[in-house]
Write a protein that holds these residues in place. Structure first.
Motif, mmCIF file in Angstrom:
data_model
loop_
_atom_site.group_PDB
_atom_site.id
_atom_site.type_symbol
_atom_site.label_atom_id
_atom_site.label_comp_id
_atom_site.label_asym_id
_atom_site.label_seq_id
_atom_site.Cartn_x
_atom_site.Cartn_y
_atom_site.Cartn_z
ATOM 1 N N MET A 138 13.041 53.854 -10.632
ATOM 2 C CA MET A 138 13.727 55.144 -10.596
ATOM 3 C C MET A 138 13.341 56.014 -11.793
ATOM 4 S SD MET A 138 17.820 55.991 -10.300
ATOM 5 C CE MET A 138 17.971 55.591 -8.564
ATOM 6 N N PHE A 139 13.098 55.370 -12.947
ATOM 7 C CA PHE A 139 12.703 56.135 -14.127
ATOM 8 C C PHE A 139 11.329 56.772 -13.915
ATOM 9 C CE2 PHE A 139 11.110 56.244 -18.652
ATOM 10 C CZ PHE A 139 11.875 57.346 -19.013
ATOM 11 N N ASP A 140 10.419 56.032 -13.267
ATOM 12 C CA ASP A 140 9.107 56.598 -12.963
ATOM 13 C C ASP A 140 9.248 57.812 -12.054
ATOM 14 O OD1 ASP A 140 7.868 54.678 -14.482
ATOM 15 O OD2 ASP A 140 7.374 53.370 -12.798
ATOM 16 N N GLU A 141 10.162 57.738 -11.101
ATOM 17 C CA GLU A 141 10.425 58.862 -10.206
ATOM 18 C C GLU A 141 10.937 60.067 -10.993
ATOM 19 O OE1 GLU A 141 13.503 59.940 -6.518
ATOM 20 O OE2 GLU A 141 13.353 57.895 -7.281
ATOM 21 N N PHE A 142 11.831 59.809 -11.932
ATOM 22 C CA PHE A 142 12.377 60.877 -12.775
ATOM 23 C C PHE A 142 11.260 61.549 -13.578
ATOM 24 C CE2 PHE A 142 14.075 61.977 -17.044
ATOM 25 C CZ PHE A 142 14.926 63.009 -16.674
ATOM 26 N N LEU A 143 10.382 60.756 -14.164
ATOM 27 C CA LEU A 143 9.298 61.314 -14.968
ATOM 28 C C LEU A 143 8.301 62.090 -14.117
ATOM 29 C CD1 LEU A 143 8.493 58.384 -17.420
ATOM 30 C CD2 LEU A 143 9.823 60.443 -17.878
ATOM 31 N N ARG A 144 8.090 61.661 -12.889
ATOM 32 C CA ARG A 144 7.123 62.320 -12.016
ATOM 33 C C ARG A 144 7.690 63.599 -11.409
ATOM 34 N NH1 ARG A 144 6.655 61.908 -6.614
ATOM 35 N NH2 ARG A 144 8.031 60.084 -6.592
ATOM 36 N N ARG A 145 8.912 63.535 -10.901
ATOM 37 C CA ARG A 145 9.481 64.672 -10.168
ATOM 38 C C ARG A 145 10.266 65.623 -11.068
ATOM 39 N NH1 ARG A 145 12.619 63.208 -4.870
ATOM 40 N NH2 ARG A 145 14.044 62.254 -6.364
ATOM 41 N N LEU B 58 34.060 58.773 -18.167
ATOM 42 C CA LEU B 58 32.831 59.205 -17.508
ATOM 43 C C LEU B 58 31.881 58.010 -17.526
ATOM 44 C CD1 LEU B 58 31.008 61.398 -16.281
ATOM 45 C CD2 LEU B 58 30.354 62.024 -18.624
ATOM 46 N N ALA B 59 31.645 57.443 -16.364
ATOM 47 C CA ALA B 59 30.865 56.210 -16.282
ATOM 48 C C ALA B 59 30.177 56.142 -14.930
ATOM 49 C CB ALA B 59 31.771 54.998 -16.474
ATOM 50 N N GLY B 60 29.297 55.156 -14.792
ATOM 51 C CA GLY B 60 28.619 54.961 -13.528
ATOM 52 C C GLY B 60 27.116 54.877 -13.684
ATOM 53 N N ALA B 61 26.418 54.916 -12.556
ATOM 54 C CA ALA B 61 24.977 54.693 -12.540
ATOM 55 C C ALA B 61 24.217 55.726 -13.363
ATOM 56 C CB ALA B 61 24.477 54.699 -11.098
ATOM 57 N N SER B 62 24.623 56.988 -13.300
ATOM 58 C CA SER B 62 23.895 58.029 -14.027
ATOM 59 C C SER B 62 24.010 57.839 -15.543
ATOM 60 C CB SER B 62 24.399 59.417 -13.629
ATOM 61 O OG SER B 62 25.776 59.567 -13.913
ATOM 62 N N ILE B 63 25.199 57.501 -15.998
ATOM 63 C CA ILE B 63 25.404 57.283 -17.433
ATOM 64 C C ILE B 63 24.626 56.053 -17.892
ATOM 65 C CG2 ILE B 63 27.119 56.817 -19.215
ATOM 66 C CD1 ILE B 63 27.209 59.657 -18.031
ATOM 67 N N ASP B 64 24.634 55.003 -17.080
ATOM 68 C CA ASP B 64 23.860 53.801 -17.412
ATOM 69 C C ASP B 64 22.366 54.118 -17.485
ATOM 70 O OD1 ASP B 64 26.237 52.399 -17.387
ATOM 71 O OD2 ASP B 64 25.936 51.576 -15.378
ATOM 72 N N PHE B 65 21.890 54.942 -16.559
ATOM 73 C CA PHE B 65 20.472 55.311 -16.519
ATOM 74 C C PHE B 65 20.074 56.085 -17.773
ATOM 75 C CE2 PHE B 65 17.094 58.313 -15.514
ATOM 76 C CZ PHE B 65 16.185 57.558 -14.791
ATOM 77 N N ILE B 66 20.877 57.073 -18.133
ATOM 78 C CA ILE B 66 20.571 57.871 -19.324
ATOM 79 C C ILE B 66 20.545 56.990 -20.567
ATOM 80 C CG2 ILE B 66 21.440 59.696 -20.844
ATOM 81 C CD1 ILE B 66 22.610 61.022 -18.299
ATOM 82 N N THR B 67 21.549 56.133 -20.698
ATOM 83 C CA THR B 67 21.643 55.271 -21.877
ATOM 84 C C THR B 67 20.452 54.328 -21.969
ATOM 85 O OG1 THR B 67 24.058 55.366 -21.749
ATOM 86 C CG2 THR B 67 23.099 53.583 -23.059
ATOM 87 N N ALA C 234 11.869 71.226 -31.818
ATOM 88 C CA ALA C 234 10.711 70.349 -32.000
ATOM 89 C C ALA C 234 10.886 69.051 -31.211
ATOM 90 C CB ALA C 234 10.509 70.058 -33.482
ATOM 91 N N ARG C 235 12.083 68.498 -31.231
ATOM 92 C CA ARG C 235 12.377 67.265 -30.483
ATOM 93 C C ARG C 235 12.441 67.522 -28.982
ATOM 94 N NH1 ARG C 235 12.785 63.811 -27.636
ATOM 95 N NH2 ARG C 235 13.964 61.847 -27.698
ATOM 96 N N TRP C 236 12.764 68.742 -28.599
ATOM 97 C CA TRP C 236 12.908 69.145 -27.199
ATOM 98 C C TRP C 236 11.654 68.847 -26.378
ATOM 99 C CZ3 TRP C 236 11.542 74.200 -24.764
ATOM 100 C CH2 TRP C 236 12.320 74.502 -23.639
ATOM 101 N N LEU C 237 10.493 68.909 -27.001
ATOM 102 C CA LEU C 237 9.234 68.678 -26.293
ATOM 103 C C LEU C 237 8.798 67.224 -26.311
ATOM 104 C CD1 LEU C 237 6.991 71.748 -27.240
ATOM 105 C CD2 LEU C 237 8.152 71.270 -25.090
ATOM 106 N N GLU C 238 9.550 66.362 -26.957
ATOM 107 C CA GLU C 238 9.150 64.970 -27.091
ATOM 108 C C GLU C 238 9.928 64.068 -26.141
ATOM 109 O OE1 GLU C 238 9.826 63.929 -31.125
ATOM 110 O OE2 GLU C 238 8.439 65.419 -31.937
ATOM 111 N N GLY C 239 9.290 63.011 -25.697
ATOM 112 C CA GLY C 239 9.982 61.971 -24.940
ATOM 113 C C GLY C 239 10.429 62.414 -23.556
ATOM 114 N N ALA C 240 11.279 61.558 -22.944
ATOM 115 C CA ALA C 240 11.731 61.792 -21.560
ATOM 116 C C ALA C 240 12.741 62.930 -21.512
ATOM 117 C CB ALA C 240 12.353 60.524 -21.022
#
Length: 265
Positions: free
Chosen positions: A1-8, A70-79, A259-265
Protein backbone atom coordinates in the motif's frame (compact mmCIF):
# COMPACT_ATOMS: atom_id res chain seq x y z
CA UNK A 1 0.00 0.00 0.00
CA UNK A 2 2.91 2.36 0.70
CA UNK A 3 4.25 1.76 -2.82
CA UNK A 4 0.80 2.66 -4.15
CA UNK A 5 0.83 5.86 -2.10
CA UNK A 6 4.25 6.85 -3.44
CA UNK A 7 3.24 6.09 -7.03
CA UNK A 8 -0.24 7.62 -7.13
CA UNK A 9 0.12 10.34 -4.49
CA UNK A 10 -2.88 9.13 -2.50
CA UNK A 11 -4.33 5.98 -0.95
CA UNK A 12 -7.74 4.97 0.42
CA UNK A 13 -8.16 2.87 3.54
CA UNK A 14 -10.95 0.31 3.89
CA UNK A 15 -13.58 0.29 6.62
CA UNK A 16 -12.21 0.32 10.14
CA UNK A 17 -14.25 0.19 13.37
CA UNK A 18 -12.01 2.67 15.20
CA UNK A 19 -12.24 5.13 12.32
CA UNK A 20 -16.04 4.75 12.27
CA UNK A 21 -16.33 5.41 16.01
CA UNK A 22 -14.31 8.62 15.63
CA UNK A 23 -16.30 9.74 12.57
CA UNK A 24 -19.70 9.16 14.16
CA UNK A 25 -18.81 11.34 17.12
CA UNK A 26 -16.98 13.97 15.04
CA UNK A 27 -20.04 14.34 12.79
CA UNK A 28 -22.05 15.73 15.71
CA UNK A 29 -19.35 18.31 16.44
CA UNK A 30 -19.04 19.16 12.74
CA UNK A 31 -22.75 19.91 12.46
CA UNK A 32 -22.55 22.17 15.50
CA UNK A 33 -19.55 23.95 14.01
CA UNK A 34 -21.36 24.59 10.74
CA UNK A 35 -24.25 26.20 12.63
CA UNK A 36 -22.06 28.26 14.96
CA UNK A 37 -22.40 32.01 14.23
CA UNK A 38 -18.70 32.36 15.02
CA UNK A 39 -18.00 30.37 11.84
CA UNK A 40 -20.42 32.27 9.59
CA UNK A 41 -17.58 33.66 7.44
CA UNK A 42 -16.62 30.13 6.41
CA UNK A 43 -19.87 29.73 4.46
CA UNK A 44 -18.84 30.72 0.94
CA UNK A 45 -19.75 30.28 -2.72
CA UNK A 46 -23.30 31.52 -2.10
CA UNK A 47 -23.84 29.08 0.77
CA UNK A 48 -22.75 26.00 -1.18
CA UNK A 49 -19.42 25.48 0.63
CA UNK A 50 -18.62 25.58 4.33
CA UNK A 51 -14.82 25.86 4.34
CA UNK A 52 -14.60 25.24 8.07
CA UNK A 53 -10.86 25.70 8.68
CA UNK A 54 -10.00 24.81 12.29
CA UNK A 55 -13.71 24.35 12.99
CA UNK A 56 -13.73 20.92 14.68
CA UNK A 57 -13.45 20.90 18.47
CA UNK A 58 -10.61 18.37 18.83
CA UNK A 59 -7.44 18.34 20.91
CA UNK A 60 -3.85 17.86 19.76
CA UNK A 61 -4.39 14.10 19.40
CA UNK A 62 -7.46 14.60 17.21
CA UNK A 63 -9.89 13.53 19.92
CA UNK A 64 -13.08 15.51 20.59
CA UNK A 65 -14.08 16.18 24.24
CA UNK A 66 -16.61 13.34 24.41
CA UNK A 67 -15.32 11.13 21.63
CA UNK A 68 -13.00 8.16 21.10
CA UNK A 69 -9.33 8.52 20.13
CA UNK A 70 -8.41 9.24 16.53
CA UNK A 71 -7.19 5.79 15.55
CA UNK A 72 -7.38 3.13 12.89
CA UNK A 73 -5.68 1.97 9.71
CA UNK A 74 -4.85 5.44 8.39
CA UNK A 75 -3.17 6.55 11.61
CA UNK A 76 -1.23 3.27 11.78
CA UNK A 77 -0.12 3.75 8.16
CA UNK A 78 1.11 7.30 8.72
CA UNK A 79 2.98 6.32 11.88
CA UNK A 80 4.62 3.33 10.23
CA UNK A 81 5.60 4.85 6.90
CA UNK A 82 5.83 8.63 7.33
CA UNK A 83 6.51 9.30 11.00
CA UNK A 84 4.94 9.92 14.41
CA UNK A 85 1.68 11.86 14.42
CA UNK A 86 2.55 15.44 15.44
CA UNK A 87 0.32 17.66 17.55
CA UNK A 88 -2.75 18.18 15.43
CA UNK A 89 -4.58 21.40 14.66
CA UNK A 90 -8.34 21.62 14.93
CA UNK A 91 -9.58 19.76 11.88
CA UNK A 92 -11.11 21.45 8.89
CA UNK A 93 -14.82 20.68 8.55
CA UNK A 94 -15.33 20.71 4.79
CA UNK A 95 -19.02 20.64 3.84
CA UNK A 96 -20.32 20.81 0.26
CA UNK A 97 -23.98 21.57 -0.42
CA UNK A 98 -26.23 21.13 -3.47
CA UNK A 99 -25.47 23.69 -6.14
CA UNK A 100 -21.71 23.89 -5.60
CA UNK A 101 -19.92 25.71 -7.12
CA UNK A 102 -21.29 29.21 -7.16
CA UNK A 103 -18.94 32.20 -7.48
CA UNK A 104 -17.15 33.01 -4.24
CA UNK A 105 -17.34 36.58 -2.97
CA UNK A 106 -14.71 38.66 -4.74
CA UNK A 107 -13.95 35.87 -7.20
CA UNK A 108 -13.40 37.01 -10.77
CA UNK A 109 -14.76 35.33 -13.87
CA UNK A 110 -11.51 33.52 -14.69
CA UNK A 111 -11.12 32.24 -11.12
CA UNK A 112 -14.69 30.94 -11.13
CA UNK A 113 -14.15 29.18 -14.46
CA UNK A 114 -11.11 27.49 -12.92
CA UNK A 115 -13.24 26.39 -9.94
CA UNK A 116 -15.96 25.07 -12.25
CA UNK A 117 -13.83 23.46 -14.96
CA UNK A 118 -10.67 22.50 -13.06
CA UNK A 119 -12.17 21.75 -9.63
CA UNK A 120 -10.20 24.69 -8.14
CA UNK A 121 -7.18 22.39 -8.29
CA UNK A 122 -4.35 23.33 -5.93
CA UNK A 123 -1.55 22.08 -3.72
CA UNK A 124 -2.36 22.71 -0.08
CA UNK A 125 -0.14 25.31 1.56
CA UNK A 126 0.47 27.29 -1.63
CA UNK A 127 -1.26 30.59 -0.94
CA UNK A 128 -1.70 34.11 -2.24
CA UNK A 129 1.05 36.44 -1.06
CA UNK A 130 -0.55 39.11 1.14
CA UNK A 131 -0.19 42.66 -0.08
CA UNK A 132 1.20 41.61 -3.46
CA UNK A 133 -0.70 42.45 -6.63
CA UNK A 134 -1.33 39.99 -9.45
CA UNK A 135 -2.36 36.89 -7.46
CA UNK A 136 1.24 35.92 -6.70
CA UNK A 137 1.84 32.81 -4.58
CA UNK A 138 4.31 31.36 -2.12
CA UNK A 139 4.50 28.24 0.06
CA UNK A 140 2.97 29.57 3.25
CA UNK A 141 1.97 26.36 5.04
CA UNK A 142 4.21 23.35 4.33
CA UNK A 143 2.05 20.38 5.33
CA UNK A 144 3.30 16.92 6.26
CA UNK A 145 0.32 15.08 4.73
CA UNK A 146 -3.44 15.48 4.19
CA UNK A 147 -5.82 13.02 5.84
CA UNK A 148 -9.51 13.00 4.89
CA UNK A 149 -12.11 11.38 7.14
CA UNK A 150 -15.70 11.26 5.80
CA UNK A 151 -18.24 12.03 8.51
CA UNK A 152 -21.54 11.17 6.80
CA UNK A 153 -22.89 9.06 3.96
CA UNK A 154 -23.13 10.86 0.62
CA UNK A 155 -23.22 9.65 -2.96
CA UNK A 156 -20.05 9.44 -5.02
CA UNK A 157 -21.11 12.45 -7.13
CA UNK A 158 -21.76 14.77 -4.16
CA UNK A 159 -18.79 17.08 -4.79
CA UNK A 160 -16.13 14.42 -4.20
CA UNK A 161 -12.44 15.05 -3.74
CA UNK A 162 -10.55 15.08 -7.04
CA UNK A 163 -6.90 14.09 -7.32
CA UNK A 164 -4.49 13.99 -10.24
CA UNK A 165 -2.55 10.77 -9.84
CA UNK A 166 1.21 11.19 -9.98
CA UNK A 167 0.96 14.98 -9.81
CA UNK A 168 3.09 15.06 -6.66
CA UNK A 169 6.10 13.99 -8.71
CA UNK A 170 5.64 16.82 -11.21
CA UNK A 171 5.11 19.31 -8.39
CA UNK A 172 8.22 18.06 -6.61
CA UNK A 173 10.36 18.70 -9.68
CA UNK A 174 8.85 22.16 -10.14
CA UNK A 175 9.30 23.30 -6.56
CA UNK A 176 12.82 21.84 -6.39
CA UNK A 177 13.74 23.92 -9.44
CA UNK A 178 12.16 27.03 -7.91
CA UNK A 179 14.04 26.59 -4.63
CA UNK A 180 17.42 25.66 -6.11
CA UNK A 181 20.21 27.98 -4.96
CA UNK A 182 18.13 29.66 -2.25
CA UNK A 183 18.87 29.48 1.47
CA UNK A 184 16.45 27.21 3.36
CA UNK A 185 15.28 30.03 5.62
CA UNK A 186 14.17 32.10 2.59
CA UNK A 187 12.08 29.46 0.78
CA UNK A 188 8.76 30.47 2.29
CA UNK A 189 9.14 33.99 0.90
CA UNK A 190 9.87 32.97 -2.70
CA UNK A 191 7.34 33.82 -5.41
CA UNK A 192 6.64 30.45 -7.05
CA UNK A 193 3.63 31.56 -9.11
CA UNK A 194 4.97 31.03 -12.60
CA UNK A 195 6.57 27.63 -12.08
CA UNK A 196 3.50 26.48 -10.11
CA UNK A 197 1.18 27.52 -12.94
CA UNK A 198 3.36 25.71 -15.48
CA UNK A 199 3.43 22.58 -13.33
CA UNK A 200 -0.36 22.56 -12.98
CA UNK A 201 -0.70 22.79 -16.76
CA UNK A 202 1.64 19.81 -17.14
CA UNK A 203 -0.41 17.87 -14.60
CA UNK A 204 -3.66 18.56 -16.43
CA UNK A 205 -2.06 17.38 -19.65
CA UNK A 206 -0.36 14.23 -18.39
CA UNK A 207 -1.98 12.98 -15.15
CA UNK A 208 -5.21 11.05 -14.69
CA UNK A 209 -8.01 12.91 -12.91
CA UNK A 210 -9.64 10.64 -10.33
CA UNK A 211 -12.60 11.26 -8.04
CA UNK A 212 -12.25 9.88 -4.52
CA UNK A 213 -15.30 8.70 -2.61
CA UNK A 214 -15.37 7.15 0.84
CA UNK A 215 -17.85 6.53 3.64
CA UNK A 216 -17.64 6.93 7.42
CA UNK A 217 -15.22 4.34 8.75
CA UNK A 218 -13.04 4.71 5.68
CA UNK A 219 -10.33 7.33 5.11
CA UNK A 220 -7.95 8.61 2.46
CA UNK A 221 -4.46 10.07 2.65
CA UNK A 222 -2.91 12.45 0.12
CA UNK A 223 0.74 13.21 -0.41
CA UNK A 224 1.34 16.83 0.56
CA UNK A 225 2.35 17.77 -3.02
CA UNK A 226 -0.61 16.14 -4.78
CA UNK A 227 -2.70 18.48 -6.92
CA UNK A 228 -6.32 18.13 -5.86
CA UNK A 229 -9.66 19.89 -5.76
CA UNK A 230 -13.41 19.40 -5.39
CA UNK A 231 -15.79 18.40 -8.17
CA UNK A 232 -19.10 20.17 -8.79
CA UNK A 233 -22.21 18.82 -7.07
CA UNK A 234 -24.02 16.66 -9.64
CA UNK A 235 -27.74 16.90 -10.29
CA UNK A 236 -28.11 13.28 -9.19
CA UNK A 237 -26.07 13.68 -5.98
CA UNK A 238 -27.52 12.78 -2.59
CA UNK A 239 -26.55 13.52 1.00
CA UNK A 240 -28.45 13.72 4.30
CA UNK A 241 -30.95 16.55 4.07
CA UNK A 242 -29.65 19.71 5.66
CA UNK A 243 -26.16 18.27 6.21
CA UNK A 244 -24.45 18.26 2.84
CA UNK A 245 -21.36 16.12 2.26
CA UNK A 246 -19.04 16.34 5.29
CA UNK A 247 -15.34 15.46 5.46
CA UNK A 248 -12.88 16.30 8.24
CA UNK A 249 -9.32 17.07 7.13
CA UNK A 250 -6.11 17.02 9.12
CA UNK A 251 -3.05 18.62 7.50
CA UNK A 252 -0.37 19.27 10.16
CA UNK A 253 2.64 21.32 9.15
CA UNK A 254 5.86 19.44 8.57
CA UNK A 255 8.62 19.89 11.12
CA UNK A 256 11.52 21.65 9.39
CA UNK A 257 9.57 24.08 7.25
CA UNK A 258 9.58 24.40 3.49
CA UNK A 259 13.02 22.79 3.08
CA UNK A 260 11.73 19.60 4.74
CA UNK A 261 8.51 19.82 2.69
CA UNK A 262 10.35 18.51 -0.39
CA UNK A 263 12.00 15.60 1.40
CA UNK A 264 10.77 12.09 2.06
CA UNK A 265 7.28 10.61 1.68
Amino acid sequence: MFDEFLRRGWVRFPFDEQTLAWAENARLHALKAAQDPAHADWLQCQSTWFIGVDALNNDATGQTPDGPPLAGASIDFITRHIGPIPDLHKAQVSIMYPGYPKPREGEGEAAFRYRLNRDAAHVDGVKMMPGVAGRRRNVDEPHAWVLGLPLNVASSDASPLVVWEGSHQIMHRAFAAAFEGHAPETLSQLDITDIYTQARAEVFESCRRVTVHAAPGEAYLMHRLTLHGVAPWADTATAPEGEGRIVAYFRPEVIGGVARWLEGA
